[in-house]
Motif scaffolding. Structure first.
Motif, PDB file in Angstrom:
ATOM      1  N   HIS A 172       0.787  -1.204  -0.265  1.00  0.00           N
ATOM      2  CA  HIS A 172       0.087   0.092  -0.004  1.00  0.00           C
ATOM      3  C   HIS A 172       1.054   1.332   0.076  1.00  0.00           C
ATOM      4  N   ALA A 173       1.920   1.111   0.938  1.00  0.00           N
ATOM      5  CA  ALA A 173       2.645   2.346   0.974  1.00  0.00           C
ATOM      6  C   ALA A 173       3.389   2.690  -0.257  1.00  0.00           C
ATOM      7  N   ARG A 174       3.898   1.771  -0.992  1.00  0.00           N
ATOM      8  CA  ARG A 174       4.536   2.002  -2.404  1.00  0.00           C
ATOM      9  C   ARG A 174       3.527   2.619  -3.374  1.00  0.00           C
ATOM     10  N   ARG A 175       2.397   2.179  -3.373  1.00  0.00           N
ATOM     11  CA  ARG A 175       1.325   2.628  -4.275  1.00  0.00           C
ATOM     12  C   ARG A 175       0.923   4.186  -3.926  1.00  0.00           C
ATOM     13  N   VAL A 202       5.545  -3.468  13.814  1.00  0.00           N
ATOM     14  CA  VAL A 202       6.255  -4.038  12.685  1.00  0.00           C
ATOM     15  C   VAL A 202       6.005  -2.926  11.378  1.00  0.00           C
ATOM     16  N   LEU A 203       4.749  -2.607  11.397  1.00  0.00           N
ATOM     17  CA  LEU A 203       4.484  -1.724   9.957  1.00  0.00           C
ATOM     18  C   LEU A 203       5.072  -0.488  10.085  1.00  0.00           C
ATOM     19  N   THR A 204       5.112   0.176  11.414  1.00  0.00           N
ATOM     20  CA  THR A 204       5.483   1.503  11.254  1.00  0.00           C
ATOM     21  C   THR A 204       6.999   1.694  10.492  1.00  0.00           C
ATOM     22  N   PRO A 205       8.147   1.116  11.261  1.00  0.00           N
ATOM     23  CA  PRO A 205       9.343   1.025  10.766  1.00  0.00           C
ATOM     24  C   PRO A 205       9.549   0.528   9.251  1.00  0.00           C
ATOM     25  N   GLU A 206       8.647  -0.249   9.114  1.00  0.00           N
ATOM     26  CA  GLU A 206       8.706  -0.988   7.500  1.00  0.00           C
ATOM     27  C   GLU A 206       8.323   0.257   6.662  1.00  0.00           C
ATOM     28  N   VAL A 207       7.282   1.151   6.793  1.00  0.00           N
ATOM     29  CA  VAL A 207       6.688   2.240   6.229  1.00  0.00           C
ATOM     30  C   VAL A 207       7.746   3.338   6.145  1.00  0.00           C
ATOM     31  N   VAL A 208       8.212   3.352   7.292  1.00  0.00           N
ATOM     32  CA  VAL A 208       9.182   4.767   7.400  1.00  0.00           C
ATOM     33  C   VAL A 208      10.498   4.479   6.485  1.00  0.00           C
ATOM     34  N   ASP A 209      10.952   3.140   6.264  1.00  0.00           N
ATOM     35  CA  ASP A 209      11.873   2.783   5.787  1.00  0.00           C
ATOM     36  C   ASP A 209      11.549   3.149   3.970  1.00  0.00           C
ATOM     37  N   LEU A 210      10.434   2.859   3.609  1.00  0.00           N
ATOM     38  CA  LEU A 210      10.121   3.062   2.300  1.00  0.00           C
ATOM     39  C   LEU A 210       9.710   4.508   1.866  1.00  0.00           C
ATOM     40  N   ALA A 211       9.542   5.203   2.892  1.00  0.00           N
ATOM     41  CA  ALA A 211       8.813   6.643   2.814  1.00  0.00           C
ATOM     42  C   ALA A 211       9.977   7.485   2.606  1.00  0.00           C
TER      43      ALA A 211
END
Lengths: 376, 376
Positions: A172-175, A202-211
């Motif tokens: 979702h974050a990538r889209r 788990v989700l927060t750092p994953e999305v932070v790293d993508l963002a």
């Protein structure tokens, strides 16, 4: 506390408070956080009136608007509501002795809708809601479900308003990043309403790293200062909160619902698609149990499940508010696992101040920990 | 970093690393965290040999032992394995063309068991395992499932060894505190293996508030320094970690499993009772999908589900390790949602150092945030 998010929207505290009631949103913004109005169930005229009132109350303090705008506006496939689904819902209400709606029922749907989880799929209405939103002094516009349509992003760009979008997975974050959003809200599974399976931790750092440079707000499981501090520790630029405002005095939920919320434990929520057609976390109740039994039909896709159950919920709410014990068994509400921490109703402004003070204290304590003791 | 937990067990870092392999446990303890050996599947003689080796390797550095001791030792009700369950499992293996075990199969069950999730229910063996454990220099003894039996708490008291217990709800925490445990491990739903429904972000502060002076470790969703910092922010005195050590070079999982772990995303786990009879988080696979289909039997209660599936999993593991693609589809492993962050296998000591350094850096940054900017 200053973060990339507080800089972007011009608030004092890295905290968003989402609610469907303008009175709550105004108090959250007055206390220095960003109140966001869940505006989906309003007509354009109703939304305009509420935003005009909020502009007057807030005298320039920032607030936001959340629209449940489907990515593919107007593209609703056929389907509809099969008769066996209607029979199941009618049978469930009959089993609990829920009366039909009175002929003279005055239903204020904007006041009654739980947490703006129904979808306005009409492209023209969505267009008008966007026009109304951008005619006011909004500091943030949010898309609660799916990728915001290009029209929304383009209109926000032209108005200079940042766009936020909720995401439940890295995909979702990538889209959303590709769609050009300015703020990502990483919603963990513990959050209320529509939610995914991955937890905030788990989700927060994953999305932070993508963002990259795009600020991320953590959502789900955040109702106290310690939890806001944890969100910042995970790399978030702040927190998006929804459930905690249901415990505010200004929130308009009925007494029977408030009572259920104040007595629920953190284990008393379940994720189910039986209200909207998409998985949403809510209080466990006889309604949810019935849909889980052998022989129950599978919930319909959005928007047909809402169509199927809307009047049933109006009947349940009316009967429960009138004191009907069997209706109370069915009664539920969209809320996250933080519901277990609710002990009393408090002014929304006090909730903001407690979260902020608790977070600041925790951050100061943590700053000393690398070298010395930490409480705990 | 000093916390109530580091003081209690005498370690440098507020971090526990759980693994079934003595080689991993030794490296975790050498790096200044507390390695804890999952010891359930060992015979008393095997456990004695391993702890003797660990004592030699660690030369006085602290380590712990985790025993899956049922609260009611020996109290297994009848039941057994119905024939239709055996037929279902045999049919599933046949569908995937999994061969029977070779007549000369050399099965080292202690080496193969996934993550010590099977239970030794024999009271005499449990007694002997406890005697062996307390004859070594253990700094912590943990009970992974349910309230530790009074014998275990009494023996630990006499030996001066703190007892830790995993909890998944506030109710569990109350029972464990009443049983006299010295450390509570609040395991969020995002964790691997046996787990409940409440997320770490919500469960940790709830248990901290119940625990008073008893130190709480957060578990579930913790594999990096940011996540350890978040655990401390939530009020924990440290973190209990399991899944991340599966990405260590010293962990003995087979190549086919390591490969699945390194390519999985955070959305690729599910909670299912189909391995042990109790809900446990593991990698999604064709095995899990099959048990979810219409017509599949309901999993049996512990310990009968383990009895039912043990040989099936030995066959799946053997075939998958031999390169069988259909067996690889079935292959799974107990692991938490942090599996999505695994990108390479690293030495366990390096993992400890990265977590600690990342946490210390984050805590220093957070210390400055209440007054100034925070990255994010």
């Amino acid at each position: 506390m200053r973060t990339a998010f507080t800089e972007l929207v011009g608030v004092e505290h890295p905290l968003v408070g989402f609610n469907r009631a303008p009175a709550v949103v105004v108090e959250v913004s007055r206390a220095g956080a960003l109140g966001v109005l869940g505006a989906t169930m309003y007509t354009p005229e109703q939304l305009d009136a509420r935003l005009t009132w909020m502009d007057e109350q807030l005298a320039g303090r920032p607030y936001g608007v959340d629209l449940l705008v489907p990515g593919s506006v107007g593209a609703v496939d056929g389907g509809g509501v099969p008769p066996e689904h209607r029979d199941f819902v009618e049978g469930l209400l009959a089993d609990h002795g829920i009366p039909p709606l009175p002929a003279d029922a005055q239903l204020d749907r904007t006041g009654r809708i739980d947490i703006s989880l129904e979808t306005n799929m009409d492209a023209q209405v969505v267009h008008e809601l966007l026009e109304v939103t951008f005619s006011h002094r909004v500091a943030l516009v949010a898309s609660a479900l799916g990728t915001p349509p290009p029209e929304m992003v383009a209109r926000a760009r032209a108005a200079g308003v940042p766009v936020a979008a909720l995401v439940g997975t890295g995909e979702h974050a990538r889209r959303q990043l590709a769609a050009g959003v300015d703020v990502l809200v990483a919603q963990g599974t513990e959050g209320g309403g529509h939610t995914g399976n991955v937890a905030t931790m788990v989700l927060t750092p994953e999305v932070v790293d993508l963002a990259g440079d795009v600020p991320v707000l953590a959502a789900g499981g955040i109702a106290t200062g310690r939890q806001l501090a944890a969100a910042l520790a995970l790399g978030a630029a702040g927190a998006w909160t929804g459930s905690v405002w249901l415990s505010s005095l200004e929130d308009p939920a009925a007494g029977v619902i408030k009572e259920k919320l104040l007595t629920a434990r953190s284990t008393d929520t379940v994720v189910s698609p039986t209200r909207t057609g998409k998985p949403a976390r809510q209080l466990r109740s006889a309604w949810l149990d019935a849909w889980g039994r052998p022989g129950a039909p599978s919930p319909l896709p959005m928007p047909w499940q809402s169509t199927l159950v809307r009047e049933a919920w109006e009947r349940i709410d009316l009967a429960a508010e009138a004191g009907d014990a069997r209706a109370r068994e069915l009664e539920s509400f969209f809320v996250g696992q933080v519901v277990g921490t609710f002990t009393e109703l408090r002014p929304a402004g006090e909730i903001v101040r407690d979260i902020v003070a608790g977070c600041e204290q925790r951050l100061r304590e943590l700053g000393g920990v690398a070298a010395r003791d930490v409480a705990g």
